[in-house]
Write an enzyme that holds these catalytic residues in place. Structure first.
Site, PDB file in Angstrom:
ATOM      1  N   LYS A 120       0.828  -1.209   0.000  1.00 57.93           N
ATOM      2  CA  LYS A 120       0.000   0.000   0.000  1.00 57.93           C
ATOM      3  C   LYS A 120       0.864   1.261   0.000  1.00 57.93           C
ATOM      4  O   LYS A 120       0.634   2.184  -0.788  1.00 57.93           O
ATOM      5  CB  LYS A 120      -0.927   0.010   1.218  1.00 57.93           C
ATOM      6  CG  LYS A 120      -1.907   1.188   1.221  1.00 57.93           C
ATOM      7  CD  LYS A 120      -2.651   1.303   2.545  1.00 57.93           C
ATOM      8  CE  LYS A 120      -1.766   1.892   3.617  1.00 57.93           C
ATOM      9  NZ  LYS A 120      -2.502   2.187   4.878  1.00 57.93           N
ATOM     10  N   ASP A 138      -6.563   1.065   1.028  1.00 59.37           N
ATOM     11  CA  ASP A 138      -6.580   1.128   2.493  1.00 59.37           C
ATOM     12  C   ASP A 138      -7.972   0.729   2.971  1.00 59.37           C
ATOM     13  O   ASP A 138      -8.794   0.243   2.195  1.00 59.37           O
ATOM     14  CB  ASP A 138      -6.191   2.524   2.974  1.00 59.37           C
ATOM     15  CG  ASP A 138      -7.256   3.571   2.656  1.00 59.37           C
ATOM     16  OD1 ASP A 138      -8.190   3.281   1.878  1.00 59.37           O
ATOM     17  OD2 ASP A 138      -7.156   4.692   3.195  1.00 59.37           O
TER      18      ASP A 138
END
Length: 214
Positions: A120, A138
């Site tokens: 991420k 997320d």
């Protein structure tokens, strides 16, 4: 959800915010990398408060490395998991200095080899600092993608794969920012603001919420 509806969702989000970007404050790829590392399980607001004081003192790999783990911890102690993050940041600075000439690498493999940098974080840096059309998933994006039907998936990697597959190419650069901001301010976890949502007519979430009685 069909392709026409997905396109309409992105067109709507684009019309509301033609040039979206991260809410983390930064001026260089390195500042962004550190801010994203610090933002894990923390709010952008808390990270910005810390970096506003930290970056004027140390905002390069060498300067942060010279600051040291203990002093860095003091600067970021208002952020969750600050000791682990301080350790990872100092270790990352060492690697950037030793292997990358003090520069943030613009490729996934090198980024993900840095301590405290996962997929991420790498996606955010590649997208925001280097203009690559990556989509970082997320908790907000995971929720929006599943709730709306845009790209359902059982885990973040499945959602990322779905978004990469179903997002029209012209929207991929900004998709991450639109979806995270939508999840943060409109499609909230506990109480989505469906009555204020611009994409509500396109959303496949069934139990739509209504405005509270005044």
């Amino acid at each position: 959800m069909n392709a026409a509806k997905r396109r309409a969702i992105y067109e709507t989000l684009q019309s509301l915010d033609p040039h979206p970007t991260t809410e983390l404050e930064y001026s260089t790829p390195f500042e962004l990398l550190i801010a994203v590392m610090l933002s894990a399980q923390a709010t952008d607001v808390s990270v910005n408060k810390a970096t506003r004081k930290l970056y004027p003192l140390a905002n390069t790999p060498q300067a942060l490395f010279d600051l040291g783990e203990e002093k860095l911890s003091d600067h970021i102690k208002t952020i969750g998991l600050y000791r682990t993050k301080a350790k990872n940041v100092i270790a990352t600075c060492r690697i950037l200095l030793d292997l990358h000439g003090g520069e943030v690498p613009a490729n996934r493999e090198a980024l993900e080899s840095l301590p405290g940098v996962g997929r991420k974080t790498a996606n955010v840096v590649l997208n925001t600092a280097f203009g690559q059309p990556t989509i970082a998933v997320d908790t907000h994006i995971f929720r929006v993608a599943n709730r709306t039907g845009l790209a359902p998936g059982k885990d973040v990697r499945a959602v990322e794969t779905g978004l990469e597959k179903f997002t029209p190419p012209e929207f991929r650069q900004d998709a991450h920012h639109w979806l995270i901001l939508h999840g943060r301010y409109v499609c909230k976890a506990r109480s989505p603001l469906c009555w204020q949502c611009a994409i509500e007519p396109l959303c496949e979430f069934k139990p739509k919420t209504r405005a509270p009685d005044v």
